[in-house]
Design a protein around this motif. Sequence first.
Motif, PDB file in Angstrom:
ATOM      1  N   VAL A 141       5.010   0.773   9.704  1.00 55.20           N
ATOM      2  CA  VAL A 141       3.932   0.137   9.091  1.00 55.20           C
ATOM      3  C   VAL A 141       2.864   0.298   9.971  1.00 55.20           C
ATOM      4  O   VAL A 141       1.585   0.037   9.571  1.00 55.20           O
ATOM      5  N   PHE A 142       2.975   0.277  11.283  1.00 55.65           N
ATOM      6  CA  PHE A 142       1.774   0.449  12.126  1.00 55.65           C
ATOM      7  C   PHE A 142       1.525   1.944  12.468  1.00 55.65           C
ATOM      8  O   PHE A 142       0.443   2.362  12.515  1.00 55.65           O
ATOM      9  N   ASP A 162     -10.058   4.802   6.806  1.00 52.67           N
ATOM     10  CA  ASP A 162     -10.492   3.928   7.781  1.00 52.67           C
ATOM     11  C   ASP A 162      -9.312   3.206   8.382  1.00 52.67           C
ATOM     12  O   ASP A 162      -8.660   2.267   8.000  1.00 52.67           O
ATOM     13  N   THR A 163      -8.916   3.690   9.672  1.00 49.62           N
ATOM     14  CA  THR A 163      -7.726   3.288  10.319  1.00 49.62           C
ATOM     15  C   THR A 163      -7.652   1.774  10.391  1.00 49.62           C
ATOM     16  O   THR A 163      -6.603   1.030  10.353  1.00 49.62           O
ATOM     17  N   GLY A 164      -8.548   1.009  10.955  1.00 48.13           N
ATOM     18  CA  GLY A 164      -8.514  -0.303  10.857  1.00 48.13           C
ATOM     19  C   GLY A 164      -8.457  -1.006   9.608  1.00 48.13           C
ATOM     20  O   GLY A 164      -7.861  -1.945   9.673  1.00 48.13           O
ATOM     21  N   ALA A 165      -9.244  -0.628   8.661  1.00 49.86           N
ATOM     22  CA  ALA A 165      -9.094  -1.298   7.309  1.00 49.86           C
ATOM     23  C   ALA A 165      -7.408  -0.724   6.828  1.00 49.86           C
ATOM     24  O   ALA A 165      -7.042  -1.915   6.136  1.00 49.86           O
ATOM     25  N   ALA A 166      -7.141   0.077   7.024  1.00 46.87           N
ATOM     26  CA  ALA A 166      -5.663   0.703   6.681  1.00 46.87           C
ATOM     27  C   ALA A 166      -4.750  -0.260   7.045  1.00 46.87           C
ATOM     28  O   ALA A 166      -3.888  -0.718   6.471  1.00 46.87           O
ATOM     29  N   ILE A 167      -4.743  -0.430   8.554  1.00 50.61           N
ATOM     30  CA  ILE A 167      -3.851  -1.186   9.262  1.00 50.61           C
ATOM     31  C   ILE A 167      -3.706  -2.809   8.511  1.00 50.61           C
ATOM     32  O   ILE A 167      -2.841  -3.232   8.361  1.00 50.61           O
ATOM     33  N   ARG A 168      -5.089  -3.399   8.463  1.00 49.65           N
ATOM     34  CA  ARG A 168      -5.282  -4.695   8.044  1.00 49.65           C
ATOM     35  C   ARG A 168      -4.694  -4.705   6.677  1.00 49.65           C
ATOM     36  O   ARG A 168      -3.852  -5.603   6.238  1.00 49.65           O
ATOM     37  N   VAL A 171      -0.811  -4.608   6.798  1.00 45.25           N
ATOM     38  CA  VAL A 171      -0.357  -5.805   7.611  1.00 45.25           C
ATOM     39  C   VAL A 171      -0.071  -6.901   6.441  1.00 45.25           C
ATOM     40  O   VAL A 171       0.790  -7.550   6.371  1.00 45.25           O
ATOM     41  N   VAL A 172      -1.223  -7.144   5.842  1.00 46.31           N
ATOM     42  CA  VAL A 172      -1.261  -8.135   4.509  1.00 46.31           C
ATOM     43  C   VAL A 172      -0.460  -7.787   3.527  1.00 46.31           C
ATOM     44  O   VAL A 172       0.509  -8.732   3.059  1.00 46.31           O
ATOM     45  N   THR A 173      -0.234  -6.403   3.040  1.00 53.61           N
ATOM     46  CA  THR A 173       0.404  -6.046   1.946  1.00 53.61           C
ATOM     47  C   THR A 173       1.951  -5.869   2.197  1.00 53.61           C
ATOM     48  O   THR A 173       2.885  -6.140   1.453  1.00 53.61           O
ATOM     49  N   LEU A 174       2.262  -5.432   3.377  1.00 50.19           N
ATOM     50  CA  LEU A 174       3.683  -4.828   3.454  1.00 50.19           C
ATOM     51  C   LEU A 174       4.149  -5.783   4.732  1.00 50.19           C
ATOM     52  O   LEU A 174       5.406  -6.250   4.583  1.00 50.19           O
ATOM     53  N   PRO A 281       4.199   2.635  -1.612  1.00 50.08           N
ATOM     54  CA  PRO A 281       3.365   1.253  -1.466  1.00 50.08           C
ATOM     55  C   PRO A 281       2.355   1.650  -0.229  1.00 50.08           C
ATOM     56  O   PRO A 281       1.176   0.902  -0.351  1.00 50.08           O
ATOM     57  N   ILE A 282       2.969   2.418   0.729  1.00 53.84           N
ATOM     58  CA  ILE A 282       1.832   2.456   1.936  1.00 53.84           C
ATOM     59  C   ILE A 282       0.943   3.527   1.379  1.00 53.84           C
ATOM     60  O   ILE A 282      -0.335   3.096   1.805  1.00 53.84           O
ATOM     61  N   ALA A 283       0.990   4.466   0.667  1.00 53.19           N
ATOM     62  CA  ALA A 283       0.092   5.402   0.159  1.00 53.19           C
ATOM     63  C   ALA A 283      -0.950   4.363  -0.566  1.00 53.19           C
ATOM     64  O   ALA A 283      -2.163   4.458  -0.600  1.00 53.19           O
ATOM     65  N   ALA A 284      -0.419   3.441  -1.466  1.00 53.32           N
ATOM     66  CA  ALA A 284      -1.389   2.605  -2.246  1.00 53.32           C
ATOM     67  C   ALA A 284      -2.196   1.627  -1.459  1.00 53.32           C
ATOM     68  O   ALA A 284      -3.077   1.308  -1.805  1.00 53.32           O
ATOM     69  N   ALA A 285      -1.603   1.286  -0.316  1.00 51.64           N
ATOM     70  CA  ALA A 285      -2.356   0.398   0.423  1.00 51.64           C
ATOM     71  C   ALA A 285      -3.362   1.090   1.633  1.00 51.64           C
ATOM     72  O   ALA A 285      -4.647   0.640   1.904  1.00 51.64           O
TER      73      ALA A 285
END
Length: 324
Positions: A141-142, A162-168, A171-174, A281-285
């Motif tokens: 996840v991280f 955008d790594t920061g936006a991607a992690i956010r 985190v919220v979705t997964l 799901p990770i790709a979609a996020a």
Amino acid sequence: MLVKLRPDGFTIALFTVVALASVLPCRGDAAEAFAIATRLAIMLLFFMHGAKLSREAVMRGAGAVKLHLSALGMTYIVFPLVALGVALAPDRIVSADIKAGLMFLAVLPSTVQSSIAFTSIGHGNVAAAVCSASLSNFIGVFLTPLLAGLLIHAQGAGGEVDTGAAIRSVVVTLLIPFIVGHLSRPLIGRFVDRHKAFLGKLDRGSILLVVYTAFSAAVVDGLWSRVSGVDLATIAGLAVLLLAAVLLVSLALSRVLGLSRADKVALVFCGSTKSLASGVPIAAALFAAPLVGMLILPLMVYHQIQLLVCAVIARVYADDPGAA
């Protein structure tokens, strides 16, 4: 042998959904509605993943430290290094889009259900496989967004992350749904355990929805004008080579470390498989909708090949206790 090589129902459903999205992609308001439904489905999917994770099973296998470190090394070091080797090929041989998809495949966590099932068939350390696969997915996840951002951006393929936006987003979705689901296990654990078959169908339905939405956006963006039959053959060939490479490395590593026979079997399956259930799901996020379809295409091909090959290996282990 023909029965073993026959695709399972879920694989057939996956490629049927891709065909449907290719012919009848969702557009406009329908696409927005599917995007919302997809996000909710992903959150539900990871909530159920958390609820299904048994702390007792994880604790039983937690002591196999060498196995867990080796599996993580295979998943997040060996796989990306092999993919980087492919990325060195000229674009006229392997296109930038295929390289991006392979990079994304390489940084995904291990499967949970498949690696545990194959380990069980091969008489390996099932408890350790549960712990190792679960740890891989939690760390993923991280780590997956970070590695995807670094490797895909470094190759100039697949768009910037955008790594920061991607992690956010992840985190919220997964992550949050996963943690909430796991914390809810004392309340809903018995229900989850009693209805595993139905919840398995719910998992698969969620993935099919994500795949349809992703491929619809990609088709509208001109996916099949960029991907030819030669590209699909290239993806399949590279998937076979990638799987062969990591299987050989995992076998060699298990012998160097002196792992027990049961741990060797677990490492082979936890270290060589990649999770479609987490990857889609990770790709979609992480990525814009039109990019997701192309990025998960190598994952879908690799997923089918890993199931076929690992099923055969598991039967060999089951029939010959000295095979590992």
